[in-house]
Enzyme design. Structure first.
Site, PDB file in Angstrom:
ATOM      1  CD  GLN A  40      -2.751  -1.217   2.476  1.00  0.00           C
ATOM      2  OE1 GLN A  40      -2.766  -0.293   3.274  1.00  0.00           O
ATOM      3  NE2 GLN A  40      -3.475  -2.306   2.644  1.00  0.00           N
ATOM      4  CB  CYS A  41       4.250   1.715  -0.646  1.00  0.00           C
ATOM      5  SG  CYS A  41       5.655   2.819  -0.838  1.00  0.00           S
ATOM      6  N   GLY A  42       3.223   4.240  -2.316  1.00  0.00           N
ATOM      7  CA  GLY A  42       3.298   4.923  -3.600  1.00  0.00           C
ATOM      8  C   GLY A  42       4.248   4.238  -4.569  1.00  0.00           C
ATOM      9  CG  PHE A  43       8.202   4.019  -4.065  1.00  0.00           C
ATOM     10  CD1 PHE A  43       8.655   4.713  -5.186  1.00  0.00           C
ATOM     11  CD2 PHE A  43       8.375   4.603  -2.822  1.00  0.00           C
ATOM     12  CE1 PHE A  43       9.272   5.951  -5.068  1.00  0.00           C
ATOM     13  CE2 PHE A  43       8.992   5.845  -2.689  1.00  0.00           C
ATOM     14  CZ  PHE A  43       9.441   6.514  -3.813  1.00  0.00           C
ATOM     15  CB  THR A  44       2.675  -0.647  -4.263  1.00  0.00           C
ATOM     16  OG1 THR A  44       2.826  -0.447  -2.846  1.00  0.00           O
ATOM     17  CG2 THR A  44       2.118  -2.033  -4.512  1.00  0.00           C
TER      18      THR A  44
END
Length: 169
Positions: A40-44
């Site tokens: 659930q990360c912007g980098f996912t």
């Protein structure tokens, strides 16, 4: 856990995402890209790039190892089963994934303690070696040497030029 007084990458083991002990010695003579991940990360979306990199180079000896971590903004709250399902359904991940670990602090996995000792962070020279966020990447040569540490903003595609020479070495 380590077995040598001067440990190397291959001296560690971790629990696979399906619960089995996985000695890193099984990846000896491979080029490794070790990444702390989160769902659930912007980098996912980098999962897609990691999988593409794996598919491109796995037959030449690259193995990507994903280590889910919930230490950054609680962006990996699920169980191992949740994580495995998410990676499969959303990104078709086929590279080895491991059980959730800590990468910083007193409970940091021994592998990550070792990686940070080998390649400090941007401010590592003054003792600030901590992993700063999800999708920090460590590149390991076929000899087990930690040859690079890359920030989360470094995309998997950006690493091709670093990986290529290691595969032919």
């Amino acid at each position: 856990m380590t077995v040598a007084s001067n440990p190397g990458v291959y001296d560690f083991s971790a629990r696979s995402i399906d619960g089995h002990d996985a000695p890193l010695a099984q990846y000896k003579d491979k080029v490794l890209l070790i990444v702390n991940t989160a769902s659930q990360c912007g980098f996912t979306p980098q999962y897609a790039g990691l999988e593409q990199l794996y598919q491109q180079y796995k037959d030449r000896g690259l193995v990507i190892l994903g280590f889910p971590c919930n230490q950054f903004g609680a962006q990996e709250p699920g169980t191992e089963q949740d994580i495995a399902q998410f990676c499969d359904l959303n990104y078709g991940v086929t590279f080895p994934m491991f059980a959730k670990i800590d990468v910083n602090g007193a409970d940091a996995h021994p592998l990550y303690k070792f990686l940070k000792e080998q390649k400090g962070g941007l401010l590592g020279g003054i003792g600030l070696d901590a992993i700063k966020w999800n999708f920090t990447k460590f590149l390991i040569s076929r000899k087990g040497e930690v040859v690079g540490r890359y920030a989360p903003a470094t995309t998997p595609a950006d690493l091709s030029e670093k990986i290529e020479p290691l595969l032919t070495a």
